[in-house]
Design a protein around this motif. Structure first.
Motif, PDB file in Angstrom:
ATOM      1  N   VAL B 699       0.839  -1.201   0.000  1.00 13.98           N
ATOM      2  CA  VAL B 699       0.000   0.000   0.000  1.00 13.98           C
ATOM      3  C   VAL B 699       0.875   1.253   0.000  1.00 13.98           C
ATOM      4  CG1 VAL B 699      -1.644   1.304   1.380  1.00 13.98           C
ATOM      5  CG2 VAL B 699      -1.946  -1.146   1.097  1.00 13.98           C
ATOM      6  N   ALA B 700       1.937   1.208   0.799  1.00 13.50           N
ATOM      7  CA  ALA B 700       2.809   2.385   0.897  1.00 13.50           C
ATOM      8  C   ALA B 700       3.529   2.658  -0.408  1.00 13.50           C
ATOM      9  CB  ALA B 700       3.818   2.173   2.030  1.00 13.50           C
ATOM     10  N   ASN B 701       3.766   1.608  -1.188  1.00 14.46           N
ATOM     11  CA  ASN B 701       4.514   1.766  -2.435  1.00 14.46           C
ATOM     12  C   ASN B 701       3.625   1.688  -3.661  1.00 14.46           C
ATOM     13  OD1 ASN B 701       7.733   1.627  -2.155  1.00 14.46           O
ATOM     14  ND2 ASN B 701       6.741   0.561  -0.446  1.00 14.46           N
ATOM     15  N   GLN B1011      21.996  -1.621   2.724  1.00 13.90           N
ATOM     16  CA  GLN B1011      22.259  -0.187   2.799  1.00 13.90           C
ATOM     17  C   GLN B1011      21.881   0.496   1.491  1.00 13.90           C
ATOM     18  OE1 GLN B1011      26.278   0.522   3.978  1.00 13.90           O
ATOM     19  NE2 GLN B1011      25.879   2.595   4.647  1.00 13.90           N
ATOM     20  N   LEU B1012      22.266  -0.143   0.408  1.00 12.75           N
ATOM     21  CA  LEU B1012      21.960   0.454  -0.894  1.00 12.75           C
ATOM     22  C   LEU B1012      20.454   0.496  -1.135  1.00 12.75           C
ATOM     23  CD1 LEU B1012      22.901   1.591  -3.582  1.00 12.75           C
ATOM     24  CD2 LEU B1012      23.150  -0.741  -4.428  1.00 12.75           C
ATOM     25  N   LEU B1013      19.779  -0.554  -0.745  1.00 15.97           N
ATOM     26  CA  LEU B1013      18.321  -0.621  -0.977  1.00 15.97           C
ATOM     27  C   LEU B1013      17.593   0.461  -0.214  1.00 15.97           C
ATOM     28  CD1 LEU B1013      17.669  -4.466  -0.893  1.00 15.97           C
ATOM     29  CD2 LEU B1013      17.120  -2.938  -2.781  1.00 15.97           C
ATOM     30  N   MET B1019      16.771   5.126  -6.691  1.00 14.10           N
ATOM     31  CA  MET B1019      15.537   5.753  -7.190  1.00 14.10           C
ATOM     32  C   MET B1019      15.821   7.040  -7.929  1.00 14.10           C
ATOM     33  SD  MET B1019      12.763   4.962  -4.233  1.00 14.10           S
ATOM     34  CE  MET B1019      13.706   5.623  -2.884  1.00 14.10           C
ATOM     35  N   GLU B1020      16.999   7.565  -7.717  1.00 10.50           N
ATOM     36  CA  GLU B1020      17.335   8.790  -8.437  1.00 10.50           C
ATOM     37  C   GLU B1020      17.595   8.517  -9.905  1.00 10.50           C
ATOM     38  OE1 GLU B1020      20.707  10.185  -6.307  1.00 10.50           O
ATOM     39  OE2 GLU B1020      19.619  10.421  -4.428  1.00 10.50           O
ATOM     40  N   LEU B1059      11.660  -0.752   2.832  1.00 10.48           N
ATOM     41  CA  LEU B1059      11.966  -0.639   1.402  1.00 10.48           C
ATOM     42  C   LEU B1059      11.002   0.294   0.706  1.00 10.48           C
ATOM     43  CD1 LEU B1059      13.704  -1.685  -0.951  1.00 10.48           C
ATOM     44  CD2 LEU B1059      11.998  -3.455  -1.302  1.00 10.48           C
ATOM     45  N   GLU B1060      11.571   1.182  -0.102  1.00 11.26           N
ATOM     46  CA  GLU B1060      10.749   2.090  -0.906  1.00 11.26           C
ATOM     47  C   GLU B1060      11.262   2.078  -2.331  1.00 11.26           C
ATOM     48  OE1 GLU B1060       9.771   5.380   2.602  1.00 11.26           O
ATOM     49  OE2 GLU B1060      11.068   5.885   0.925  1.00 11.26           O
TER      50      GLU B1060
END
Lengths: 339, 1122
Positions: B699-701, B1011-1013, B1019-1020, B1059-1060
């Motif tokens: 839902v958040a994503n 860390q990367l996730l 996302m950039e 996670l986003e």
């Protein structure tokens, strides 16, 4: 073979008939109105039967089972006092054989090489005949019937022999579409529908029907009132035949049409026929047209003494060849005539 | 100019043919008709010579003077007027829209004509009166009836009435006639032209006609009689009664009057609480002060219960909620609903029913209507029936003391003797009359065990034995558990002879406990691992299978006398749908018979039928059972080919599906022992918690994706729960997804839901969930339009739940069907079901002249398919692997070829080929320094597949070697940063591999990935970054799932909470978020896999099982061939 010595008299002269023509007419009218009391809403059919009988034209009664077709003929016969030897009735099936209609082959004569049928009590010897389910005839019967109806003869040992048949009534549940029965169908100028009467005459039907059952059970026939006889019918027909042919002896040498068919009525007759032929595609052959004239004259004589009126033209309602045509004409003809 | 036309036809010809020009025709002329019928026309002007010549040819004469006709000439407005009308053959009727004009010179004819036309149903009449010299009345009729048209043609009507029909615009010709050139006639503007048969042309100025209704007075047959309204109307009394109705409605309330309490008491005693929960009741007092109980069925799920009371059963009437009539009755006469409600049920707070009463006016047995009395009770008086019921115990509870394992079993020391019986031909004693073959006799040579448990075991052997008592069961279970624990704890290899006695014990204990399946599996293991099993063991195995069949009610091979007879054998062999237990006992009988020469003649006589039957139904057998039977048959018939075919089939089965846990492994090994059983339960609990987290994450994503993604997640989780045995949870999620996904007509949602449901229900039913979809589903798919089809296929392509075997190309609809490229032809081979056709087509492709790369591709696919085509075919392809590898340049193609070669070589136990492929694979890795990350990714995925193969081949050292090499390769490769996502993905895969060896070398990479996730850096990069984020997340989840359970679950939870950036921009967004589903499904496939539900120890154990089976099969095959 018909016994010529005992054949009833039918060769009345015009003079003999002219004197009693009016009396015969009244008797026949009384006959038809009296007979109508024993049926519910069948007066029109009874009138038609009398007209057809006088004109000696076959009449076809069309209707579903249980609508008094056979009953009409039987009572007609009884009321007219037709002798048993003068009457023949038969219900045809697909399997009916000629011998059942015109009699079995005479075995004794066959031994002598002669193909002769024993027609006593069969159709050739009857003056009044009723053929039920006539369109169930097979081709063997068909040929015989056509010859008898059309030419009033049948062949014994290859030789034509006149039949005694004068009045023919037939009944059927359905009018066939098949081509081979078209010739037989065409022999019937008038085809009348004997329909169910319970919708409009429920109470009368119950009452009359119950009475009919009582009569049957108690073997009573109150419709035998001796108002008219088959001879009266035949006399009337012969009388009118004389009239049809008369052109001499009249003041102006006019024909029957000129004397008894007013111009306006005749025009209406012509117009109606043309309209039916052209607009409604009703088939009216030339032969049928002539016979129709005869029937109109008979009716007019019977009902009003001679001159054809617009009312007599109602007979055109019975020219339909199919149920649809019958229904159409039953509504259209009165409408066109203004009734 | 003066022309004499010989007849009217020539004139018509001259005009129509244009010989006389149109402009000449249109002018006025003088004309006369001679007695011979010739027409003389005199006009101004001249005709051309050609025209004149033509006219002369037609018999026309050019005259110089009028001659005798001089005074007969009349004026005509145009030459067309000279053309006489032609009489029609029969009067043409007018169409329904055609118009006719009656010109009535005799006005007295008008009423009769109008009435006649009206009588025929035509009122489209209008009239116009013309005054002047030619005064008349014009009656215009649209669709004039033929009958009336005829009137105008009659003789009497001549001069009095003429009918005209419009034959050309504004040109009216007398009815019954035609003008041959009517179309050429052009009246003046604003005028109509009426032409009668005398050729008289009448011009009629165009003016409106008056509707005939205006001129008509319709006379009513009688004067109207207005009816006055009555001021008052007497009230009509209509008695309301009850009458029979034909409906079969169920009762909703029951009114108990006679012995109400007693009836209720009896009812409650006999009814389940599920029924009672559906009921409410109210109590009233009747006139005689006896209680009347009204029982009402409360609305709920499912059909209402049918209650049997001696009571008045009533149902609701006309959907009025508080009105009830007796079942089978209705109110008579039928009234409107609002009338009934107002009359009987106006007070909504009361429940009303109509109780029939006999009014004594007629014979009640025959009366068709009955009087009734209206009874009611307050709605609030109803209480749940369960509130009225107290469940009481008839006796006080007895406190039970916990049974503790305090008993000491006085077992004798168990001595495992390394006995190897060589004789195989010793006859075994015939089965006992109780249908159980007796194998345990002194002739077996074994030292009988005399422990208490053994006595228990002996007591409960045989199908006729009474089942053990509860206490005895407990003893046996405890012993079994102990033996299983010893088995698992043993460090020796699986095939070590030390384990053999344990197999015996477990078999015996399971048999005593009635667990025939487990007992049989243990017997099979015993026989498998024992190089020289004695007859006793074979007999025990057969005995176990016979007992199993007997317990399951299936047919047994043993007759009532306990012997295997031809009759019983025939019965088994004739069965067209044998139960697995029947096939199992056949297999064990074959092995026993062949190994001990018992019933050997019977077996040899029926050899062909036995072989045929076994081959047809061997799929239901455990792998060991199947192989032992075929081995026995091959030895009896000395048929190596028979054994080779059996080997191919079995190996293919193992290759495609692996071992079937419930057939090939005893229970305790399926759950990996008590520890792994706990792990399985823990996994199930944790997955339940995980579901809520995943949903919240979705839902958040959500972003632009469809909110229905949650429902697809539910479906994926339902699959997970089904695999984990949580049937009710799986069914619940299936149901809720159905409600939410299928709320509107949408083909994509409907189809995908049905597809998921098909897979989930297969798992719930214990069927394989990897076959093709049913025909009905596939047919539906073929009938939809492209875009929807694409959306469905896209998810199918990504989902290994929906398509665990077949990989789809969702763009296939856009690809030409005539694509005959090598890739397409190779791809199509997977759908070929016929073995011979597959071989022919593959041979045909391999027979073509192909480039090295294409040939490598073809050989790789061929190797993939070779398990269906047999060892010989595979051997031919294997021989090409190394030569091709030498020629190939692309490392990915090489890795593909070598990986497949390694797999198939190990499958068919071609040791040399295995070593060749392995060594070339390691060399390939060594050559990949500075390789691109794409190459490394491809290599890594291939290697992961080979890890599975090598595990099952027992080549653990080789796996470790490859892992090491790959790790080094990745770390040393040219990359900009350690945190590069592609690189991290490879390292995550390797980390998972290290976990298999219980090494935690991969944790750093896992932390880097996390860390990367969670940094959001990816996302950039927009869409590309989202793709990387998704793929990295999938790799992360796959890696951490290999870790110890608690750690794994924590990591998974942590990821979904944080996670986003998983956003979709794809076409399928309208229906689901593909990336989210990719992630969730990757997680689910991990957590339901054996690697997650089992601990590493048990995992390895399974791998070893498969390895041992393969090894034994290959060894037996070699022995047979030798």
């Amino acid at each position: 073979m018909t016994d010529q010595a005992t054949a009833p008299k039918e060769d009345w002269t015009y003079e003999e008939l002219r004197s009693e023509a009016e009396e015969i007419r009244q008797r026949l009218n009384l006959f038809r109105t009296s007979l109508g009391r024993f049926f519910v809403n069948k007066q029109e059919l009874i009138d038609l039967m009398v007209v057809a009988a006088v004109a000696q034209e076959p009449l076809l009664l069309v209707g579903p089972p249980g609508t008094a077709k056979s009953d009409l003929v039987l009572k007609f016969r009884d009321a007219m006092g037709v002798r048993q030897e003068d009457y023949f009735e038969y219900m045809l099936t697909r399997f009916s054989e000629p011998s059942e209609i015109i009699g079995p082959i005479d075995i004794n004569q066959l031994r002598d090489g002669r193909y002769v049928r024993r027609e006593d009590g069969k159709l050739p010897t009857a003056r009044l005949a009723f053929l039920d389910e006539i369109f169930k005839s097979n081709s063997a019967i068909l040929n015989i019937l056509l010859t008898i109806i059309n030419e009033r003869k049948f062949y014994q040992d290859g030789k034509p022999q006149p039949v005694s048949l004068r009045v023919l009534f037939a009944a059927t549940n359905e009018i066939p579409e098949q081509g081979e029965l078209g010739a037989l169908k065409d022999r019937f100028v008038l085809k009348a529908v004997s329909g169910s009467v319970q919708d409009d005459h429920f109470t009368q039907l119950i009452d009359a029907g119950l009475n009919s059952e009582v009569y049957k059970t108690l073997n009573q026939k109150p419709w035998i009132e001796n108002h008219a006889s088959l001879d009266d019918v035949l006399k009337a027909g012969r009388y009118l035949t004389y009239q049809f042919g008369q052109t001499t002896g009249t003041a102006d040498g006019s024909s029957d049409r000129q004397r008894f068919f007013p111009d306006d009525v005749f025009r209406e007759f012509e117009r109606l026929v043309k309209t039916l032929v052209r607009e409604d595609r009703i088939f009216i052959s030339d032969r049928k047209l002539v016979k129709l004239y005869k029937l109109l004259r008979v009716r007019s004589w019977l009902f009003s003494g001679g001159t054809v009126t617009l009312d007599d033209l109602r007979l055109l309602s019975y020219l339909g060849e199919t149920h649809q045509e019958m229904d159409l004409l039953a509504e259209k003809i009165p409408n066109l005539l203004g009734y | 100019m003066l022309l004499q036309f010989p007849n009217s036809e020539t004139l018509v010809l001259a005009i129509s043919g244009g010989t006389v020009p149109e402009d000449v025709c249109a002018t006025a002329a003088q004309a006369a008709v001679a007695q011979d019928g010739s027409i003389w026309v005199e006009f101004e002007g001249r005709l051309s010579r050609t025209s004149v010549r033509q006219l002369r040819d037609w018999g026309t004469t050019v005259r110089r003077g009028r001659g005798k006709l001089a005074d007969q000439f009349t004026e005509c407005v145009s030459w067309l007027q000279l053309v006489p009308l032609q009489k029609e053959k029969g009067l043409t009727s007018v169409s329904d829209r055609g118009q006719a004009i009656f010109q009535l010179h005799d006005e007295s004819l008008l009423p009769e004509l109008v009435n006649e036309i009206l009588r025929q149903g035509n009122d489209r009449q209008s009239y116009r009166k013309i005054t002047g010299d030619d005064s008349c009345v014009l009656l215009r009729v649209i669709g004039v009836p033929y009958y009336s048209l005829l009137r105008a043609t009659e003789q009497w009507a001549q001069g009095r009435m003429t009918a005209f029909i419009e034959r050309a615009p504004r040109v009216w010709i007398e009815a019954g006639y035609q003008h041959p050139l009517a179309a050429r006639i052009s009246p003046h503007a604003g005028e109509h032209l009426l032409i009668d048969k005398t050729q008289r042309w009448q011009n009629l100025t165009e003016r409106p006609f008056e509707d005939i209704y205006r001129q008509s007075e319709f006379l009513l047959p009688a004067a109207a009689e207005p009816m006055a309204d009555a001021t008052t109307l007497p009230t009509l009394q209509v008695p309301i009664r009850l009458t029979r109705s034909t409906g079969q409605e169920a009762a909703e309330i029951y009114v108990l009057t006679d012995s109400a309490c007693a009836q209720m008491d009896q009812f409650v005693r006999a009814s389940s609480d599920a029924v009672l929960e559906r009921l409410a009741f109210a109590i009233t007092e009747s006139d005689d002060q006896s209680p009347t109980i009204i029982v009402r069925i409360r609305p709920g799920r499912g059909t209402p219960p049918v209650l049997v009371f001696d009571a008045l059963a009533c149902r609701s009437f006309l959907k009025i909620p508080n009105l009830f009539v007796p079942v089978g009755n209705r109110i008579h006469p039928p009234l409107r609903r609002d009338a009934v409600r107002d009359l009987l049920a106006e007070d909504e707070s009361r429940l009303i029913w109509l109780a029939p009463v006999t009014d004594g006016s007629s014979d009640a047995a025959v009366e068709t209507t009955r009087a009734f009395v209206v009874r009611s009770v307050e709605d609030s008086a109803f209480l749940p029936l369960t509130s009225w019921v107290d469940y009481v115990l008839e006796r006080d509870a007895e406190t039970l003391t916990t049974w503790r394992l305090a008993h000491q079993f006085d077992f004798e020391d168990f001595v495992c003797k390394e006995e190897r019986k060589q004789t195989k031909k010793k006859p075994v004693a015939r089965p006992e009359p109780d249908r159980t073959p007796a194998g345990t006799t002194a002739s077996s040579g074994k030292t009988p065990r005399k422990s208490a448990v053994k006595k228990l075991i002996d007591r409960f052997r045989g199908s006729a034995a009474q089942p053990p008592e509860d206490e005895e069961i407990v003893q046996l279970k405890a012993e079994l558990s102990a033996v299983e624990s010893r088995f698992l704890a043993m460090e020796a290899p699986l095939e070590d002879p030390q384990r053999l006695p344990l197999w015996d014990q477990m078999a015996d204990l399971n048999a005593a406990l009635g667990r025939s399946a487990d007992s049989s599996i243990c017997r099979q293991h015993r026989l498998w691992d024992d190089d020289h099993p004695d007859d006793h063991n074979w007999a025990l195995w057969f005995e176990t299978d016979v007992q199993a069949a007997h317990r399951l009610g299936a047919a047994t091979l043993c007759s009532s006398e306990g012997q295997v007879t031809a009759r019983e054998l025939r019965r088994i062999l004739k069965s067209t749908a044998p139960a697995p237990s029947e096939v199992a006992q056949l297999a064990s009988w074959i092995a026993w018979s062949a190994s001990t020469d018992s019933d050997i003649e019977l077996l040899q006589q029926s050899l062909a039928a036995v072989q045929q039957h076994l081959e047809k139904y061997e799929a239901s057998l455990a792998v060991r059972s199947c192989w032992l039977a075929w081995l026995a048959l091959a030895r009896i018939s000395d048929d190596v080919l028979l054994l080779a075919r059996a080997r191919d089939r079995l190996l293919d089965r193992i290759y495609q599906h692996g071992l079937t846990a419930d057939r090939d492994l005893p229970s305790f090994l399926r759950s990996g022992g008590s520890h792994a059983g706990d792990r399985f339960r823990q996994v199930r609990e944790k997955v339940k918690d995980l579901h809520a987290t995943i949903r919240a994450w979705s839902v958040a994503n959500q972003g632009m994706a469809s909110p229905k993604t949650k429902q697809y997640i539910d479906l994926i989780m339902a699959f997970a729960f089904a695999r984990l045995g949580e049937q009710s949870l799986a069914a619940e999620l299936l149901h809720s997804a159905e409600q939410d996904l299928l709320d509107k007509p949408d083909f994509v949602h409907h189809w995908l839901y049905d597809a998921y449901r098909y897979r989930i229900e297969a798992v719930l039913a214990g069927r394989p969930a990897d076959g093709p979809f049913p025909e009905s589903l596939l047919t539906r798919l073929e009938q939809i339009e492209r875009i929807d089809r694409y959306k469905v296929d896209r998810l199918r392509q990504h989902s290994s739940i929906l398509e665990p075997v077949e990989k789809l190309n969702p763009y296939h609809k856009w690809i030409s069907r005539d694509d005959e490229s090598l890739a397409t032809r190779l791809g199509n081979l997977f759908s070929v079901s016929s073995r011979s056709e597959l071989a022919d087509r593959l041979q045909a492709i391999l027979g073509e002249k192909l480039s090295t790369d294409d040939r490598a591709r073809a050989v790789t696919i061929g190797l993939e398919l070779s398990t269906r085509l047999g060892e010989q075919f595979a051997a031919g392809l294997l021989s090409e692997v190394v030569p091709l590898d030498r020629k190939l340049k692309d490392p990915v193609a090489r890795a593909n070829l070598l990986e497949k070669g390694l797999q198939i070589a190990a499958h068919y136990d071609h040791a040399a080929a295995v070593q060749d492929c392995f060594s070339r694979m390691t060399a390939l890795l060594d050559q990949q320094t500075d390789a691109e990350v794409a190459t490394l990714q491809a290599l890594e995925s291939l290697l992961s597949r080979s890890f599975v193969t090598l595990r099952k081949m027992g080549m653990r050292d080789e796996i470790a070697f490859l892992l090491e090499a790959m790790t080094r390769l990745v770390r040393d490769s040219r990359q900009e940063a350690d945190s590069d996502p592609e690189r991290l993905r490879i390292l995550l895969q390797l980390a998972g591999g290290w976990f298999y060896f219980s090494q935690d070398r991969g944790w750093k990479d896992i932390d880097d990935a996390r860390q990367l996730l969670l940094s959001g850096r990816l996302m950039e990069e927009g869409h590309v970054g989202t793709k990387k984020q998704t793929e990295l997340a999938i790799a992360y989840l796959s890696a951490v799932s290999q870790a110890p359970l608690d750690e794994a679950v924590d990591r998974i939870n942590d990821l979904f909470c944080s996670l986003e950036g998983i956003r979709d921009g794809a076409t399928v967004n309208s229906h689901y978020s593909l990336k989210q589903l990719d992630i969730v499904e990757a997680l689910v496939q991990t957590i339901v896999s054996d690697s997650f539900t089992m601990d590493s120890h048990s995992q390895r154990w399974l791998d070893d099982e498969e390895f041992l089976i393969r090894r034994r099969i290959h060894r037996d095959m070699r022995n047979m061939m030798d």
